[in-house]
Design a protein around this motif. Structure first.
Motif, PDB file in Angstrom:
ATOM      1  N   THR A  67       0.759  -0.850   0.064  1.00 25.94           N
ATOM      2  CA  THR A  67       0.040  -0.159   0.054  1.00 25.94           C
ATOM      3  C   THR A  67       0.798   1.217  -0.030  1.00 25.94           C
ATOM      4  O   THR A  67       2.069   1.166   0.707  1.00 25.94           O
ATOM      5  CB  THR A  67      -0.938   0.012   1.304  1.00 25.94           C
ATOM      6  OG1 THR A  67      -1.682  -1.307   1.378  1.00 25.94           O
ATOM      7  CG2 THR A  67      -1.783   1.218   1.133  1.00 25.94           C
ATOM      8  N   GLU A  68       0.608   2.351  -0.822  1.00 25.86           N
ATOM      9  CA  GLU A  68       1.643   3.260  -0.814  1.00 25.86           C
ATOM     10  C   GLU A  68       1.534   4.074   0.611  1.00 25.86           C
ATOM     11  O   GLU A  68       0.645   3.997   1.372  1.00 25.86           O
ATOM     12  CB  GLU A  68       0.903   4.344  -1.673  1.00 25.86           C
ATOM     13  CG  GLU A  68       1.330   3.789  -3.362  1.00 25.86           C
ATOM     14  CD  GLU A  68       0.922   4.991  -4.293  1.00 25.86           C
ATOM     15  OE1 GLU A  68       1.533   5.855  -4.361  1.00 25.86           O
ATOM     16  OE2 GLU A  68      -0.080   4.647  -5.128  1.00 25.86           O
ATOM     17  N   SER A  69       2.901   4.806   0.920  1.00 24.25           N
ATOM     18  CA  SER A  69       2.942   5.109   1.959  1.00 24.25           C
ATOM     19  C   SER A  69       2.147   6.000   2.881  1.00 24.25           C
ATOM     20  O   SER A  69       1.933   5.981   4.052  1.00 24.25           O
ATOM     21  CB  SER A  69       4.538   5.975   2.006  1.00 24.25           C
ATOM     22  OG  SER A  69       5.407   5.342   1.130  1.00 24.25           O
ATOM     23  N   PHE A  70       1.585   6.817   1.991  1.00 21.76           N
ATOM     24  CA  PHE A  70       0.641   8.099   2.762  1.00 21.76           C
ATOM     25  C   PHE A  70      -0.777   7.115   3.021  1.00 21.76           C
ATOM     26  O   PHE A  70      -1.367   7.799   4.096  1.00 21.76           O
ATOM     27  CB  PHE A  70       0.487   9.030   1.551  1.00 21.76           C
ATOM     28  CG  PHE A  70      -0.627   8.564   0.492  1.00 21.76           C
ATOM     29  CD1 PHE A  70      -0.011   7.937  -0.612  1.00 21.76           C
ATOM     30  CD2 PHE A  70      -1.880   8.841   0.377  1.00 21.76           C
ATOM     31  CE1 PHE A  70      -0.775   8.093  -1.864  1.00 21.76           C
ATOM     32  CE2 PHE A  70      -2.585   8.281  -0.583  1.00 21.76           C
ATOM     33  CZ  PHE A  70      -2.003   7.807  -1.816  1.00 21.76           C
ATOM     34  N   LEU A  71      -0.658   5.817   2.873  1.00 20.37           N
ATOM     35  CA  LEU A  71      -2.161   5.310   3.329  1.00 20.37           C
ATOM     36  C   LEU A  71      -1.940   3.919   4.235  1.00 20.37           C
ATOM     37  O   LEU A  71      -2.764   3.495   4.497  1.00 20.37           O
ATOM     38  CB  LEU A  71      -3.036   4.939   1.923  1.00 20.37           C
ATOM     39  CG  LEU A  71      -3.968   5.667   1.664  1.00 20.37           C
ATOM     40  CD1 LEU A  71      -4.619   5.189   0.460  1.00 20.37           C
ATOM     41  CD2 LEU A  71      -5.058   6.051   2.743  1.00 20.37           C
ATOM     42  N   TYR A  72      -0.648   3.781   4.309  1.00 18.26           N
ATOM     43  CA  TYR A  72      -0.231   2.768   5.227  1.00 18.26           C
ATOM     44  C   TYR A  72       0.020   3.138   6.653  1.00 18.26           C
ATOM     45  O   TYR A  72       1.150   3.285   7.001  1.00 18.26           O
ATOM     46  CB  TYR A  72       0.888   1.724   4.638  1.00 18.26           C
ATOM     47  CG  TYR A  72       0.807   0.487   5.387  1.00 18.26           C
ATOM     48  CD1 TYR A  72      -0.167  -0.462   4.640  1.00 18.26           C
ATOM     49  CD2 TYR A  72       1.552  -0.054   6.298  1.00 18.26           C
ATOM     50  CE1 TYR A  72      -0.373  -1.675   5.281  1.00 18.26           C
ATOM     51  CE2 TYR A  72       1.355  -1.317   6.833  1.00 18.26           C
ATOM     52  CZ  TYR A  72       0.371  -2.159   6.303  1.00 18.26           C
ATOM     53  OH  TYR A  72       0.160  -3.209   6.814  1.00 18.26           O
ATOM     54  N   ARG A  73      -1.090   3.510   7.243  1.00 22.49           N
ATOM     55  CA  ARG A  73      -0.957   4.600   8.565  1.00 22.49           C
ATOM     56  C   ARG A  73      -2.417   4.669   9.139  1.00 22.49           C
ATOM     57  O   ARG A  73      -3.309   4.256   8.645  1.00 22.49           O
ATOM     58  CB  ARG A  73      -0.199   5.830   8.403  1.00 22.49           C
ATOM     59  CG  ARG A  73      -0.923   6.805   7.334  1.00 22.49           C
ATOM     60  CD  ARG A  73      -0.179   7.729   6.939  1.00 22.49           C
ATOM     61  NE  ARG A  73       1.314   7.549   6.563  1.00 22.49           N
ATOM     62  CZ  ARG A  73       2.337   8.051   7.123  1.00 22.49           C
ATOM     63  NH1 ARG A  73       2.210   8.664   8.498  1.00 22.49           N
ATOM     64  NH2 ARG A  73       3.644   7.745   6.706  1.00 22.49           N
ATOM     65  N   PRO A 445      -5.114  -1.032   7.189  1.00 19.90           N
ATOM     66  CA  PRO A 445      -5.178  -0.045   8.491  1.00 19.90           C
ATOM     67  C   PRO A 445      -6.418   0.878   8.382  1.00 19.90           C
ATOM     68  O   PRO A 445      -6.892   1.009   9.432  1.00 19.90           O
ATOM     69  CB  PRO A 445      -4.001   1.092   8.082  1.00 19.90           C
ATOM     70  CG  PRO A 445      -2.868   0.109   7.436  1.00 19.90           C
ATOM     71  CD  PRO A 445      -3.549  -0.781   6.865  1.00 19.90           C
ATOM     72  N   PRO A 446      -6.961   1.069   7.198  1.00 16.12           N
ATOM     73  CA  PRO A 446      -8.310   2.133   7.251  1.00 16.12           C
ATOM     74  C   PRO A 446      -9.445   0.945   7.837  1.00 16.12           C
ATOM     75  O   PRO A 446     -10.633   1.405   8.510  1.00 16.12           O
ATOM     76  CB  PRO A 446      -8.443   2.467   5.828  1.00 16.12           C
ATOM     77  CG  PRO A 446      -7.421   1.963   5.190  1.00 16.12           C
ATOM     78  CD  PRO A 446      -6.328   1.260   5.915  1.00 16.12           C
TER      79      PRO A 446
END
Ligand code: N01
Length: 537
Positions: A67-73, A445-446
Motif C-alpha cells: 500500500t502506498e506510504s501515505f495510506l499505510y498508517r 489500516p483503514p
C-alpha cells in the motif's frame, strides 16, 4: 475504572475494564481509544518483546507494504502525518515498525503493555459477565471487555515435509526472521513459496547469495509495484490533501488510494484493454492493476482472462530462458490477492538463480543437506519457508477461548470461521475481534481503524448506559454470513485457491472468511444498522 450503577448488580469487580491482545495497528489504536479517550482501565498483552505486531515479526529481507506510504498508517491524528517523513512511495518493514513505535511513544501506549506474554486461555464467566484471561506466565486477570487484535496473517504455516527436522543447515520461516538478521552472503539458499512474501525475499536476496533455488508450486501473476522516491512536492501535496485522501479511501472498495474503475473490460476494444493495462503496468500497484483498470477483472471470466493474458505476455517478454519462462508463466485464474513486485520476473535472468517447479516435480523430503524433489536433490546451506499463514482464525484457535456454556471458539467455527460484521460472535459476549472473520478485504489500516472506532463507540455506549453485555443476534449473524457468501459467489476469488478462503492449509475447510463488498459499503452498513443486530443485557 467503570463504576456499575446497577441496583440489581451482583457482578464482581473486574481487574480491568478491558484487556487488549496485540500491539499492532489494531491493538495500539484500541489502547489509545479505550484508555486515553474513554478513560478506562486497560491492560494489554503481546507475544513479541515490543510493539509492531505483523511488522515486529516479519523482518525478512525485502519486506515492504504494497500500500502506498501515505495510506499505510492510521488517519485519526492529522499531526501524525504532518510530523512524518518517508523516503519512497512504499514503506519498508523497518519504516513501518519505526512508525508504530512513534505512535506508541506519542500516545504513551507502551505502559499498558505486558510484552513477551502469550494469552493462552480466556473464558467468559457468565455469573459475573467478565472475561478471565490467562497467560503463559500463569497469571489470570479479569476484564469486562476483551479486544483482540491478533493479526490476520500471523499464525505461520510451515508445511509438514518429511525429514524437515533432519536439515543440518539453517531454516527460517519468513515471519519468524531473527531480529539480528541472517548472513546469507555466499551461501546456497532455497526459498519455498512464491506468494507476496516469497517474491519480496527472492528479489532482495538474489544479489547477495551464492546460489538461489526457488521452489515454486503455483506460478504467480505479479505486476510492477512502481517503487520510487517521493519528492518533497508530492509529500507536501499529500499532507495538504489529507482530509480528501482519507475520505476517498474510506468510501472506496479496497482503500488503496485510487478510484476503482467503473469501466468493463469486455465493453472496450482489445486495443483499449492493452492501453489501459500497459498504463497500469507502468504506474505500478497490484490492487490498482486488478481494480483500477476495469471493474470486472475479479468478476468476469473474459475480463479476467484479458488481464491474465497481458501479464503472461510480460513474463514471456522479460524472462530470457524459455524453460524458466514457461515454468513461471501462470495459467489459471487471476484471482488471488494481487501481487506486485520490484523486479521479480527479471530476477530469473540472473546466473545464480534457478527455478524448480514443485508442481511438476514435488518435494519428496527435506534431507540433512537440502531438498529432494522427484527430479533430484538440491543442496542448500539455508532453507527459507515463505509458505504463508493459517490466516484469519489461525491465531484464535491456538487460544482456549470459551464463551457461554463453555462453548469453545473451535467448536463454534467447526464449519469454518465466521463472525458478525467481522468483529463479534454469538455466545461470545463482549469479545471484540479486530479483523475477525467476515470483515472487509482491503488495505488493512483503514479497516482496522473503522473497527476500532466502532468498538470504542460501542464500549462508550455500554458504559454510559450501564449495559453489561453485548452479543450478536443469531439471525443477524446468519444474515451477515449469507451476505458475505452471496457477494463472494459473484467474484472469481471464490474459485481461486488461496489463503483468503483457507485453501492453503491442508484439511482447513474452505470458507468465505471476508466481506468482499468493499470498505465504503462496510462502513455504511455499520452506520445504518446501528445496534439492530445485537442483544444488550
Ligand atoms: O503467503 P501465501 P505469503 N509446498 O499463502 C507456497 C500479505 N503480505 O506470506 O500458491 C510448496 O500467499 C504457496 O504455493 P501455492 C498479503 O496479504 C503482504 O506470501 O499455494 N509450496 C505460495 O507460493 C499476502 O497475500 C505483503 O501453490 C507451498 C506460498 O507458499 C499474505 O500476506 C508482503 C506449500 C505462500 O503464499 C500472504 O502472503 C507479504 C507447500 N506445501 C505478505 N505450502 C505486501 O504488502 C505453501 N506453499 C507486499
Amino acid at each position: 475504572m467503570i463504576q456499575s450503577n446497577r441496583n440489581n448488580s451482583v457482578e464482581k469487580e473486574v481487574d480491568f475494564d478491558a484487556v487488549v491482545v496485540g500491539a499492532g495497528f489494531g491493538g495500539l489504536y484500541s489502547v489509545h481509544k479505550l484508555r486515553n479517550e474513554l478513560g478506562l482501565n486497560v491492560h494489554a498483552y503481546d507475544n513479541g518483546s515490543d510493539v509492531g505486531g505483523t511488522w515486529y515479526w516479519n523482518r525478512y529481507p525485502g519486506a515492504l507494504s504494497d500500500t502506498e506510504s501515505f495510506l499505510y498508517r492510521l488517519s485519526f491524528d492529522k499531526e501524525l502525518l504532518e510530523e512524518d517523513d518517508w523516503k519512497d512511495n512504499y514503506l519498508t518493514q523497518p519504516e513501518i515498525l519505526s512508525y508504530l513505535n512513534r505512535v506508541a511513544d506519542k500516545f504513551d501506549l507502551r505502559r499498558s503493555y505486558q510484552f513477551d506474554t502469550k494469552v493462552t486461555v480466556t473464558h467468559f464467566n457468565e455469573e459475573n459477565n467478565y472475561w478471565e484471561v490467562t497467560t503463559d506466565k500463569g497469571e489470570t486477570v479479569t476484564a469486562k471487555f476483551l479486544v483482540t487484535g491478533l493479526g490476520l496473517l500471523s499464525a505461520t504455516n510451515v508445511p509438514n515435509f518429511k525429514g524437515r527436522e533432519t536439515f543440518k543447515g539453517e531454516q527460517y520461516h519468513t515471519a519468524r526472521w531473527p531480529r539480528e538478521g541472517v548472513d546469507l552472503k555466499g551461501k546456497r539458499v532455497g526459498v519455498i513459496g512464491t506468494g507476496s512474501t516469497g517474491v519480496q525475499v527472492i528479489i532482495s536476496i538474489a544479489p547477495e547469495v551464492d546460489h538461489l533455488t526457488v521452489f515454486q508450486r503455483t506460478p504467480q501473476y505479479s505486476v510492477p509495484i512502481g517503487l520510487k522516491e517521493q519528492s518533497d512536492a508530492e509529500k507536501a501535496e499529500i499532507k495538504a490533501n489529507y482530509e480528501e485522501i482519507w475520505k476517498q479511501a474510506k468510501s472506496s472498495a479496497v482503500a488503496f488510494g485510487f478510484e476503482e474503475s467503473r469501466v468493463s473490460a469486455v465493453e472496450v476494444s482489445k486495443e483499449e484493454q492493452e492501453r489501459v493495462f500497459e498504463e497500469a503496468w507502468n504506474t505500478g500497484g497490484g490492487f490498482r492493476f486488478m481494480f483500477g483498470t476495469f471493474n470486472d477483472i475479479a468478476t468476469n471470466l473474459e475480463a479476467n482472462e484479458a488481464a491474465a493474458n497481458f501479464i503472461r505476455k510480460k513474463v514471456q517478454e522479460i524472462v530470457k530462458n524459455p524453460e524458466t519462462a514457461r515454468k513461471l508463466t501462470p495459467t489459471g485464474l487471476y484471482a488471488k490477492r494481487p501481487l506486485c513486485d520490484n523486479g521479480y520476473y527479471n530476477t530469473y535472468n540472473r546466473d545464480n538463480d534457478s527455478l524448480v517447479s514443485v508442481k511438476e516435480n514435488p518435494i519428496v523430503e527435506i534431507t540433512p543437506t537440502g531438498v529432494r524433489t522427484t527430479d533430484g536433490e538440491y543442496e542448500l546451506d539455508v532453507l527459507i519457508y515463505a509458505t504463508g499463514f493459517d490466516a484469519v482464525d489461525g491465531n484464535y484457535t491456538k487460544i482456549d477461548i470459551r464463551g457461554r456454556d463453555g462453548i469453545t471458539m473451535s467448536e463454534k467455527w467447526a464449519d469454518g470461521p465466521t463472525g458478525y460484521l467481522g468483529m463479534m460472535n454469538t455466545n461470545f459476549p463482549n469479545l471484540f475481534m479486530i479483523l475477525g472473520p467476515n470483515g472487509p478485504f482491503t488495505n488493512l489500516p483503514p479497516s482496522i481503524e473503522t473497527q476500532v472506532e466502532w468498538i470504542s463507540d460501542t464500549v462508550k455506549y455500554m458504559v454510559e448506559n450501564d449495559i453489561s453485555t453485548i452479543e450478536p443476534k443469531q439471525e443477524a449473524e446468519d444474515e451477515w454470513i449469507t451476505t458475505c457468501q452471496t457477494i463472494s459467489d459473484q467474484t472469481l476469488f471464490s474459485k481461486g485457491e488461496s489463503w483468503i478462503f483457507g485453501a492453503n492449509i491442508p484439511g482447513k475447510k474452505n470458507t468465505v472468511m471476508f466481506y468482499l463488498g468493499g470498505l465504503g459499503n462496510y462502513r455504511k452498513t455499520l452506520e445504518e444498522s446501528g445496534y439492530k443486530g445485537f442483544i444488550f443485557d
